[in-house]
Enzyme design. Structure first.
Site, short mmCIF file in Angstrom:
data_model
loop_
_atom_site.label_atom_id
_atom_site.label_comp_id
_atom_site.label_asym_id
_atom_site.label_seq_id
_atom_site.Cartn_x
_atom_site.Cartn_y
_atom_site.Cartn_z
N PHE A 260 25.18 40.59 49.45
CA PHE A 260 23.79 40.90 49.78
C PHE A 260 23.72 42.31 50.38
O PHE A 260 22.69 42.72 50.88
CB PHE A 260 23.23 39.89 50.79
CG PHE A 260 22.95 38.51 50.22
CD1 PHE A 260 23.20 38.23 48.89
CD2 PHE A 260 22.42 37.51 51.02
CE1 PHE A 260 22.94 36.96 48.36
CE2 PHE A 260 22.15 36.25 50.51
CZ PHE A 260 22.41 35.97 49.18
N LYS A 261 24.83 43.02 50.38
CA LYS A 261 24.92 44.36 51.01
C LYS A 261 24.16 44.36 52.33
O LYS A 261 23.18 45.08 52.54
CB LYS A 261 24.39 45.45 50.09
CG LYS A 261 25.28 45.68 48.90
CD LYS A 261 24.89 46.83 48.07
CE LYS A 261 25.66 46.83 46.78
NZ LYS A 261 25.36 45.66 45.92
N LEU A 262 24.68 43.55 53.24
CA LEU A 262 24.03 43.36 54.54
C LEU A 262 23.93 44.68 55.29
O LEU A 262 24.87 45.49 55.29
CB LEU A 262 24.82 42.35 55.36
CG LEU A 262 24.91 40.95 54.73
CD1 LEU A 262 26.05 40.15 55.38
CD2 LEU A 262 23.59 40.21 54.87
N ASP B 286 21.99 45.18 58.82
CA ASP B 286 21.03 44.74 59.84
C ASP B 286 21.73 44.64 61.19
O ASP B 286 22.91 44.96 61.32
CB ASP B 286 20.45 43.37 59.41
CG ASP B 286 18.98 43.22 59.77
OD1 ASP B 286 18.62 43.59 60.91
OD2 ASP B 286 18.20 42.73 58.94
N TYR C 51 22.98 39.88 64.87
CA TYR C 51 22.37 38.54 64.94
C TYR C 51 21.82 38.10 63.58
O TYR C 51 22.06 36.98 63.12
CB TYR C 51 21.26 38.52 66.01
CG TYR C 51 20.46 37.23 65.99
CD1 TYR C 51 20.96 36.09 66.61
CD2 TYR C 51 19.24 37.17 65.32
CE1 TYR C 51 20.24 34.90 66.57
CE2 TYR C 51 18.52 35.98 65.27
CZ TYR C 51 19.03 34.85 65.89
OH TYR C 51 18.33 33.67 65.84
N GLY D 21 30.67 49.67 38.68
CA GLY D 21 30.19 50.84 37.92
C GLY D 21 30.92 50.97 36.59
O GLY D 21 30.83 51.99 35.91
N GLY E 69 29.02 53.30 33.05
CA GLY E 69 29.69 54.48 32.49
C GLY E 69 31.17 54.66 32.77
O GLY E 69 31.83 55.40 32.06
N ARG F 104 27.12 43.19 33.79
CA ARG F 104 26.39 43.10 32.52
C ARG F 104 27.26 43.18 31.28
O ARG F 104 26.96 42.52 30.28
CB ARG F 104 25.31 44.19 32.48
CG ARG F 104 24.14 43.89 33.38
CD ARG F 104 23.29 45.11 33.56
NE ARG F 104 23.96 46.13 34.36
CZ ARG F 104 23.46 47.34 34.64
NH1 ARG F 104 22.27 47.66 34.16
NH2 ARG F 104 24.12 48.19 35.38
O1 O7M Z 1 28.51 45.91 35.84
P1 O7M Z 1 27.08 46.01 36.28
O2 O7M Z 1 26.57 47.41 36.31
O3 O7M Z 1 26.18 45.06 35.56
O4 O7M Z 1 27.03 45.45 37.78
C1 O7M Z 1 27.57 46.12 38.83
C2 O7M Z 1 27.63 45.23 40.05
O5 O7M Z 1 28.22 45.98 41.09
C3 O7M Z 1 26.26 44.79 40.55
O6 O7M Z 1 26.42 43.51 41.10
C4 O7M Z 1 25.93 45.79 41.64
O7 O7M Z 1 25.19 45.21 42.69
C5 O7M Z 1 27.33 46.13 42.16
N1 O7M Z 1 27.47 47.48 42.73
C6 O7M Z 1 27.16 48.61 42.00
O8 O7M Z 1 26.80 48.54 40.83
N2 O7M Z 1 27.29 49.82 42.60
C7 O7M Z 1 27.71 49.99 43.87
O9 O7M Z 1 27.83 51.11 44.33
C8 O7M Z 1 28.05 48.86 44.61
C9 O7M Z 1 27.98 47.61 44.01
C10 O7M Z 1 28.54 46.52 44.74
O10 O7M Z 1 29.10 45.59 44.26
O11 O7M Z 1 28.50 46.65 46.05
C11 O7M Z 1 29.09 45.71 46.83
#
Ligand code: O7M
Length: 219
Positions: A59-61, A63, A66, A164, A169, A187
């Site tokens: 969830f890329k916290l 905050d 708490y 990524g 790419g 994806r």
């Molecule tokens: O392969 P994709 O592009 O469909 O998905 C990439 C996954 O990596 C997707 O769940 C994104 O939320 C995550 N991600 C990034 O694409 N870039 C980032 O810099 C960081 C993340 C990530 O996983 O952060 C924890």
């Protein structure tokens, strides 16, 4: 070779497919879109059915401590959690880290994102936070292989996981050759007509790539 792929599950993947995939991936990264689509209960039940080494909630916290603890305590079916590092230590990541340590769970911190708009000018601050928190792992975009290598040299005991790859790419295997432990792929796998065979082909490409970079992978 051990599996080097963490499947980014931002979309629902049926259990029949997940069961075929489980031996081909190291980890499963549960994204917020999936939880919003399915609801927490269904995600929990799905995860219970699969046999995958590490379940990571992303969830890329970002905050106060708490609130982050209130989020993760609802998802303790996972093995680890991802938070941003730019939020700093006191009153935030220190509390989250202590809570996760107490529960035997791992913490990953985002060090550098994969998209071109990410600003690396606050990298030295991010490194300070990583040093202080000492997380299980860090996230560095696979699009930034030089950064992966320099972090690997500086933080040799911390796992690097790299997104990524594929659609965004970066080539399969490049991040691992640069020093990452795992590549996060979403994806390119779950939108494929045949995700199971697509993943097997990706694993083969990574394996071949890693054979060729052997010796150059930073220790
Ligand atoms: O392969 P994709 O592009 O469909 O998905 C990439 C996954 O990596 C997707 O769940 C994104 O939320 C995550 N991600 C990034 O694409 N870039 C980032 O810099 C960081 C993340 C990530 O996983 O952060 C924890």
């Amino acid at each position: 070779m051990k599996n080097r792929v963490i499947l980014a599950m931002d979309k629902y993947i049926p259990l029949e497919i997940l069961s075929e995939i489980e031996s081909e991936v190291y980890g499963l990264k549960i994204g917020l879109p999936l939880v919003l689509d399915l609801g927490l209960e269904k995600v929990r039940n799905l995860v219970k059915e699969v046999n995958i080494e590490e379940i990571i909630v992303d969830f890329k916290l970002a905050d106060i401590g708490y609130v982050m603890k209130s989020v993760v305590e609802k998802m303790l079916f996972a093995d680890s959690f991802i938070a941003h590092s730019f939020i700093g230590v006191k009153g935030s990541l220190d509390e989250l880290k202590s809570y996760l340590d107490e529960k035997g769970k791992g913490l990953y911190l985002v060090a550098s994102m994969s998209h071109s708009g990410w600003n690396n000018s606050f990298l030295s601050y991010i490194k300070e936070v990583i040093k202080e928190i000492n997380p299980k792992g860090i996230v560095i975009g696979a699009t930034k292989t030089d950064l992966i290598s320099s972090f690997k040299r500086e933080f040799s005991s911390i796992k690097i996981i790299s997104p990524g790859v594929g659609v965004q790419g970066a080539n399969y295997g490049d991040a691992i050759c640069a020093g990452a432990d795992f590549e996060i792929i979403g994806r390119s796998i779950y939108t494929a007509k045949d995700p199971v065979n697509q993943l097997k082909s990706i694993n083969k490409i990574i394996e071949d790539r890693v054979m060729n970079c052997k010796g150059r992978v930073p220790k």
